[in-house]
Every structure is written in C-alpha cells, then in structure tokens.
Design an enzyme around this catalytic site. Structure first.
Site, PDB file in Angstrom:
ATOM      1  N   ASN A   7       0.859  -1.184   0.000  1.00 29.96           N
ATOM      2  CA  ASN A   7       0.000   0.000   0.000  1.00 29.96           C
ATOM      3  C   ASN A   7       0.900   1.240   0.000  1.00 29.96           C
ATOM      4  OD1 ASN A   7      -1.608   2.236   0.868  1.00 29.96           O
ATOM      5  ND2 ASN A   7      -3.139   0.811   1.637  1.00 29.96           N
ATOM      6  N   HIS A  43      -5.579   3.520  -1.703  1.00 30.19           N
ATOM      7  CA  HIS A  43      -6.881   3.791  -1.079  1.00 30.19           C
ATOM      8  C   HIS A  43      -7.182   5.277  -1.256  1.00 30.19           C
ATOM      9  CE1 HIS A  43      -9.756   2.991   2.544  1.00 30.19           C
ATOM     10  NE2 HIS A  43     -10.215   3.979   1.775  1.00 30.19           N
ATOM     11  N   GLU A  70      -8.716   0.179  -2.860  1.00 31.28           N
ATOM     12  CA  GLU A  70      -9.583   0.091  -1.693  1.00 31.28           C
ATOM     13  C   GLU A  70     -10.431   1.341  -1.580  1.00 31.28           C
ATOM     14  OE1 GLU A  70      -6.477  -2.293   1.273  1.00 31.28           O
ATOM     15  OE2 GLU A  70      -6.919  -0.169   1.595  1.00 31.28           O
ATOM     16  N   HIS A 190      -3.961  -4.695   7.821  1.00 32.40           N
ATOM     17  CA  HIS A 190      -4.045  -3.615   8.807  1.00 32.40           C
ATOM     18  C   HIS A 190      -3.151  -3.948   9.996  1.00 32.40           C
ATOM     19  CE1 HIS A 190      -6.102   0.243   9.618  1.00 32.40           C
ATOM     20  NE2 HIS A 190      -5.585   0.028  10.810  1.00 32.40           N
TER      21      HIS A 190
END
Length: 237
Positions: A7, A43, A70, A190
C-alpha cells in the site's frame, strides 16, 4: 503462495507535504514491483489527502502486477474503479473523513447494497473483496453477496500479539477456515508488520494476499525499500 501487495498511500502523504513530486509515487510503485512485491494497493479518499484520483489513473498502465483499489463504494469511487479496471477492488465501510480503516462491514445490514456493488464490478471482470472482521456468521453473509474474497481486518490481532500470539490469531484461523469452506479467497491487512506477519502466515498459510502499507514504509526508512520488501516476502515463505 501468499502475495504481498504494498500500500503506497504513505508515499503519497509524504509527497503531498511539499506539493511537489518528491518522492515520485510512480517510481516507488515500479520499484516495489522490481524488488518482488506481487501487487500495489491504493486507497483514494474523497479529500485526496494522500492518493489522488489522478494518481490512480497514472498508476494503472504502469502497474505490472496486481492493482488493488480500496475504498468506500460511493458513486464517485465506483466510477473511478470502473474506468481504471484494477485487478481487484476492496470494499471498506469507511466514512469519508475516517483517518484509517477501523472496522469491517456489517454485511447483513448492508446486504442489498453490497450485492449491487459486487454484481456491478464482477460484470466488468473486476475481482471483489469485502473488508470484514472475524465474526463467522458475518463471513457467511459475505459469501452470499457473490464476492470473490474477503479481507480480514487484522488490527485486533496486531494489538494482542505481544501479549499472546496464539490467543491473538485464534479467531482469524477460524474466520479463514469458514471463509475457505464458503468458497471465498482470504486476504488480510491492517497493522501487519515484520514483528507479527510470519506467525500470522504460519497459522493461516492459505492466505491469498496481505496488503501492507504503514509498517512497511516505516521499516523502509531504516532498512531501505528493497531490503524491507525482501524481509516481508521472507515472512510469507
């Protein structure tokens, strides 16, 4: 094999702090792939405080591995995804002003909405994943939406890991087992890190993908990006 999707939101946060193109988000994405990452995750949020819509468009032709977007499936988000056509879209229930994802979907309460979103993306050949916690009934409901995968919200695991790894991972093992029996692929993400990832993966070896951003980028400040990605990949062997 479990894929590592990096990410890169935090790279965009750093770039945005000065309003210039340093660090170069596109180069970092390419470097992550060159160093062995099997995916890139972004995201985009409505306020564009890190990843911007323009970033998503510019990344799409350059990402050679899996591209995962996301976000909360608002109409604008759905329009973006349908235009970009990533490998995967991960649906999260974040409010527009959320600092970060903090919970998974209550699927039963959002069933009609999620079914419509999943159907729309799958009709365009985009793999879908629904962000959830470890409640097994909720995971069974997720399977009814037609989604391809779930992504397990792993912050509770990361929080409990230091005081007891076995207790911390137990609900995730059960959740993954239920998901797999329902025919779902299982992703996770996460607060997974070099501290807790290897054990998590050893207990749930049939994970399809982990998406890691904050911890990985923080580690890269000390270890360098290439060495950091290699270490994360070693955790997934």
């Amino acid at each position: 094999m479990t894929n590592l999707s990096v990410n890169i939101n935090k790279i965009a946060t750093l770039r945005n702090a000065r309003g210039e193109n340093v660090p170069d988000l596109l180069k970092v994405a390419a470097d992550c792939e060159a160093y062995g990452a099997q995916g890139i995750t972004v995201h985009p949020r409505p306020d564009e405080r890190h990843i911007r819509r323009d970033d998503v468009y510019r990344l799409r032709p350059l990402v050679c591995t899996e591209f995962n977007i996301e976000g909360y499936p608002s109409q604008s988000f759905m329009d973006l995804v349908l235009q970009v056509r990533p490998t995967q879209v991960t649906l999260v229930p974040d409010a527009p002003d959320a600092l970060t994802s903090s919970a998974g979907w209550d699927v039963a309460s959002n069933m009609e909405f999620l079914v419509s979103v999943v159907d729309r993306f799958k009709a365009e050949g985009i793999r879908t994943s629904i962000f959830v916690g470890t409640d097994t009934d909720n995971i069974r409901q997720a399977a009814k939406t037609g989604t391809d995968r779930i992504e397990l919200y792993t912050k509770p695991y990361a929080d409990l890991y230091p005081s007891g790894p076995e207790k911390a991972v137990a609900p995730f093992v059960e959740a993954a087992d239920v998901a797999l029996k329902c025919g779902l692929g299982v992703n996770a993400g996460h607060d997974l890190s070099l501290v807790n990832l290897e054990y998590f993966h050893s207990m749930i070896p049939r994970l399809s993908e982990v998406s890691i951003g904050h911890a990985l980028i923080c580690d890269a400040l000390y270890l360098g990006l290439e060495e950091t990605i290699h270490r994360y990949l070693n955790c997934l062997k």
